[in-house]
Design an enzyme around this catalytic site. Structure first.
Site, mmCIF file in Angstrom:
data_model
loop_
_atom_site.group_PDB
_atom_site.id
_atom_site.type_symbol
_atom_site.label_atom_id
_atom_site.label_comp_id
_atom_site.label_asym_id
_atom_site.label_seq_id
_atom_site.Cartn_x
_atom_site.Cartn_y
_atom_site.Cartn_z
ATOM 1 N N LYS A 1 7.985 -5.803 14.183
ATOM 2 C CA LYS A 1 7.909 -7.261 14.080
ATOM 3 C C LYS A 1 9.183 -7.898 14.624
ATOM 4 O O LYS A 1 9.143 -8.893 15.352
ATOM 5 C CB LYS A 1 7.697 -7.667 12.615
ATOM 6 C CG LYS A 1 6.270 -7.414 12.139
ATOM 7 C CD LYS A 1 6.124 -7.418 10.626
ATOM 8 C CE LYS A 1 4.692 -7.021 10.252
ATOM 9 N NZ LYS A 1 4.481 -6.728 8.846
ATOM 10 N N GLN B 1 7.234 -7.653 3.329
ATOM 11 C CA GLN B 1 6.446 -6.490 3.737
ATOM 12 C C GLN B 1 5.791 -5.830 2.522
ATOM 13 O O GLN B 1 6.458 -5.550 1.518
ATOM 14 C CB GLN B 1 7.356 -5.488 4.485
ATOM 15 C CG GLN B 1 6.636 -4.283 5.047
ATOM 16 C CD GLN B 1 5.613 -4.633 6.136
ATOM 17 O OE1 GLN B 1 5.791 -5.583 6.887
ATOM 18 N NE2 GLN B 1 4.541 -3.879 6.196
ATOM 19 N N ASP C 1 2.089 -15.345 6.659
ATOM 20 C CA ASP C 1 1.224 -14.203 6.367
ATOM 21 C C ASP C 1 -0.090 -14.669 5.742
ATOM 22 O O ASP C 1 -1.025 -13.875 5.604
ATOM 23 C CB ASP C 1 1.957 -13.321 5.349
ATOM 24 C CG ASP C 1 2.035 -11.877 5.757
ATOM 25 O OD1 ASP C 1 1.573 -11.550 6.859
ATOM 26 O OD2 ASP C 1 2.545 -11.089 4.955
HETATM 27 N N1 GUN Z 1 1.637 -4.425 5.207
HETATM 28 C C1 GUN Z 1 0.656 -4.026 6.049
HETATM 29 N N2 GUN Z 1 0.122 -5.082 6.701
HETATM 30 C C2 GUN Z 1 0.791 -6.174 6.258
HETATM 31 C C3 GUN Z 1 0.694 -7.567 6.556
HETATM 32 O O1 GUN Z 1 -0.124 -8.016 7.373
HETATM 33 N N3 GUN Z 1 1.543 -8.372 5.880
HETATM 34 C C4 GUN Z 1 2.432 -7.891 4.972
HETATM 35 N N4 GUN Z 1 3.230 -8.773 4.355
HETATM 36 N N5 GUN Z 1 2.551 -6.617 4.666
HETATM 37 C C5 GUN Z 1 1.735 -5.758 5.313
#
Ligand code: GUN
Length: 306
Positions: A53, A97, A120
């Site tokens: 990311k 995350q 998100d």
């Molecule tokens: N862990 C796996 N996919 C995601 C996501 O799309 N957002 C977040 N915050 N954590 C994740």
């Protein structure tokens, strides 16, 4: 006839080129979209996602701000970081995350995110807005699936869509979004309690596998010509691979490709779209913040994916 392969990398790159135009426009007004990332613990998959990311931010004109906490941190420790990002004007979007270590109350952490920065799309307020079909940030993986369907010319109107998996991150939002008037699919939500999963799947014009189980969907469960979207990213041990593992989806690809009309590979299908939609949402958050401060927005951008 073998299925058309939906190339997520290619679609993601097209979308990223559009995002770079938007971030360049914002930069010309002195605004750089900023993503605040919080990582708790050392889970290798999470570390790898977060690194991806941050790299994507740097490549597409966004800034990222990372905060890391040890695996034994408390809910309050994480909320304190969220709060710092909530009040930081350089941060337009916040990503915590997931999953978080077991002792942390994930619900409280997510609820602490300012909904205006919830790129998100996971806060209760954003999910409520999504359910009411109001402007909101759509969760990134579901948004990526929808974008892939749209850009591949797959018809959702009148289609029978079957979603296999009911996670808050992927399955539930997909069920919700696909039933919107603008997409008009008829949706069946399958999960671990579903009796005779195969019979539901065989009726699907669009089959979305997001259960996190390697090879759950086999060729005999697919309607000939259906669009199969594989959201699974399962790490499978592979001594021959440098990393010691390789990624496998929820769909048995070799068989499915012979029956389906469209299919996403793993890796290289839905995966690249998730980060792309995060960049999209963060850029949108910065555009909204700029508009609120009278900086103006580039003509032609509406209210984003929602
Ligand atoms: N862990 C796996 N996919 C995601 C996501 O799309 N957002 C977040 N915050 N954590 C994740």
């Amino acid at each position: 006839m073998a299925a058309k392969i939906i190339d997520g990398k290619k679609v993601a790159e097209e979308k990223r080129a559009e995002i770079r135009e938007r971030t360049a426009f914002l930069a010309s007004r002195g605004i750089v979209p900023g993503l605040g990332v919080i990582l708790v613990g050392e889970d290798p998959a999470s570390v790898s996602y977060v690194t991806g990311k941050e790299k994507a931010c740097a490549e597409n004109g966004l800034l990222s701000f990372e905060r890391r906490l040890g695996a034994h941190s408390s809910t309050e420790d994480v909320i304190a970081l969220v709060d710092g990002f909530n009040h930081d004007p350089k941060v337009h979007g916040i990503l915590v995350q997931l999953p978080l270590p077991a002792q942390i109350d994930e619900r409280r952490v997510i609820a602490a995110i300012d909904p205006a920065k919830d790129v998100d799309g996971l806060t209760p307020i954003n999910i409520g807005r999504m359910s009411l079909d109001e402007p909101c940030f759509l969760p990134c993986t579901p948004a990526g699936v929808i974008e892939l369907l749209r850009r591949s010319g797959v018809q959702t109107k009148g289609a029978n869509a079957v979603v296999v998996g009911r996670s808050n991150l992927v399955g539930r939002p997909l069920v919700n979004i696909l039933t919107r008037k603008s997409l008009n699919a008829t949706v069946t939500a399958c999960h671990t309690g579903t009796v005779d999963l195969a019979s539901h799947c065989r009726r699907a014009d669009i089959l979305i596998a997001c259960a996190g189980k390697v090879g759950l969907i086999t060729a005999d469960m697919i309607k000939p010509g259906a669009c199969v979207m594989d959201v699974g990213v399962n790490r499978v041990e592979d001594e021959g691979a440098k990393s010691g593992f390789r990624l496998k989806g929820d769909v048995e690809y070799a068989g499915a490709i012979e029956v389906a009309g469209w299919i996403t590979p793993v890796p290289g299908g839905v995966g690249p779209m998730t980060i792309t939609m995060l960049l999209d949402n963060t850029t949108l958050a910065a555009e909204r913040a700029a508009a609120e401060h009278g900086e103006g927005r580039q003509a032609g951008h509406g209210d984003g994916p929602a």
